[in-house]
Write an enzyme that holds these catalytic residues in place. Structure first.
Site, short mmCIF file in Angstrom:
data_model
loop_
_atom_site.label_atom_id
_atom_site.label_comp_id
_atom_site.label_asym_id
_atom_site.label_seq_id
_atom_site.Cartn_x
_atom_site.Cartn_y
_atom_site.Cartn_z
CG ASP A 178 69.17 45.72 33.90
OD1 ASP A 178 68.26 45.15 33.27
OD2 ASP A 178 70.37 45.63 33.60
CD GLU B 258 69.72 43.85 27.81
OE1 GLU B 258 70.13 43.58 26.67
OE2 GLU B 258 69.72 45.02 28.28
#
Length: 445
Positions: free
Chosen positions: A84, A146
């Site tokens: 991500d 994250e």
């Protein structure tokens, strides 16, 4: 012998393909799953016998788990990265489209190049280098949360603990301070924040009719915030700890240039820069709710609010440190103003144990790949998932490395990039690390 040059084109192609997918976890769309599925396909194509998409946590983004079980008597290494990325922000600030990888001056530009899709590609290169037969057990975990603080990572680690257990955990989500010199991040500050609100009046009143005796909340808030530092600029909140300073010395001139400190403006605090940045707590006022200058009237402000951020030193506890900050704000509120304090954004600091034999093996591998000895550095920022891995696998060594990111990478900002020569060195180092671990055979304690 491994031939890393043979697999670098495939690793580069994988990195380009990953960057093209706008996998922004703060704005979840089908692109999240598409990026996870591509990641799974890459490791499946690299010969990993077990590849699975983990999508069984309510509200969680899909994660990729790929495993090559350890040969008898050999250790296992867990390779972590995240797919991500942060939102692109204002496209006008980008030299080229954020999700179209472009090479300029030896750097690959695009959102996620450095943070952290280079980590995925470096792990892939290490696996590809052994053509499906690594000398040690290899587990790859690539998550998609994250950038939103990995809210379900703890549950994921707990639920799949047996399949994730390892002797060494490689977290490829840091940076090298000097191009061409490998760095291991051995300390991380944690984070905590408090939102403090002061109220002095029932409502706003005219500053001419009541100004003087009537205390305005904004002045009270400014006075309170001024108590957070002493006359030297050191944090004045009692009860906070100071951690150990890594061996690297951070030159003052370099720090001022990288931080963009204006000429004539003094740096805060005492001690050398490395100590202040990596080992000491830091307090910053992150935001203030108050009337805007362009719309303000001659009214005494009855209520004001601020968010105060605290970076917690390695070796301290973020929950306890946040309580100390809250106590300070409450105790130092001036003029008897009504005060309320709420705690938010807790993430624990971490100090790496460098005595594990796997750490020595890593030092040899990275020295061979870079041609220079490894330096140990700290991070003034926080990587919350590190403490979660350490808590879930207390016997494992933890190695925090760069997959090619450096101080010019600008993660989270426009024109994020990774230096391609650094990326290639990181791929080589990680492949050599698997060989070194197979030779030394450091086992779980």
């Amino acid at each position: 012998m491994i031939d890393i040059d043979k697999v670098l084109p495939a690793a580069r192609a994988a990195l380009d393909a990953l960057v093209r997918i706008p996998s922004v976890s703060a704005e979840p769309t089908g692109d999240m799953r598409r990026c996870a599925e591509l990641t799974a396909a890459l490791f499946r194509g690299a010969g990993m016998p077990e590849v699975e998409l983990l999508d069984d946590l309510p509200g969680g983004r899909p994660a990729v788990l790929a495993r090559h079980p350890a040969p008898p008597g050999r250790p296992t290494v867990l390779l972590y990265a995240h797919y991500d990325v942060q939102p692109a922000g204002d496209l006008a600030h980008w030299t080229s489209p954020p999700f179209e990888p472009v090479v300029r001056d030896g750097r690959l530009s695009g959102r996620g190049t450095a943070d952290d899709k280079a980590g995925i590609a470096a792990h892939l290169a290490a696996v590809l280098a052994y053509e499906g037969a690594p000398p040690v057990g290899v587990t790859v975990l690539v998550e998609g949360e994250e950038e939103i603080s990995s809210p379900t990572l703890g549950e994921l680690l707990s639920r799949h603990r047996d399949r994730l257990a390892a002797d060494l955990i490689v977290l490829a989500d840091s940076e090298n301070l000097e191009r061409g010199t490998p760095a291991f991040t051995t300390s991380l500050r944690g984070t905590a924040a408090c939102v403090v609100e002061l109220r002095t009046l029932e409502s706003g009143v005219h500053s001419g009719s009541f100004g003087g005796p009537a205390p305005d909340a904004l002045s009270a808030l400014c006075g309170l915030l001024a108590t957070l530092h002493d006359e030297h600029g050191d944090v004045a909140v009692s009860g906070l700890k100071t951690g150990q300073v890594p061996g690297y010395g951070y030159p003052v001139r370099r720090y001022r240039a990288e931080a963009g400190v204006l000429d004539g403006v003094e740096l805060l605090g005492t001690g050398d820069v490395a100590e202040r940045l990596w080992a000491k707590p830091a307090v910053s006022v992150l935001a203030i709710d108050a009337p805007a200058v362009t719309t303000a009237s001659n009214t005494i402000v009855p209520v004001a609010r601020a968010k105060v951020g605290l970076r917690v030193a390695p070796g301290d506890d973020a929950v306890r440190a946040a309580a100390s900050l809250a106590e300070h704000l409450t105790a130092h509120t001036p003029w008897g103003a009504r005060v309320s304090v709420s705690v938010a954004d807790i993430a624990q600091p971490h100090q790496v144990d460098t005595a594990h034999p796997a750490y020595a093996a890593a030092g040899r591998a990275y020295r061979e790949a870079y041609g220079k000895d490894v330096i140990h550095i700290g991070s003034g920022g926080s990587i919350p998932f590190v403490a979660e891995f350490a808590a879930a696998f207390p016997a494992a060594a933890i190695l925090i490395t760069s997959a090619g990111a450096d101080t010019d990478s600008n993660p989270h900002g426009p024109d994020e990039s990774v230096h391609l020569a650094e990326f290639e060195r990181a791929c080589h180092a990680e492949a050599l690390l698997l060989s070194e671990l197979g030779r030394d055979r450091p086992r779980r304690r």
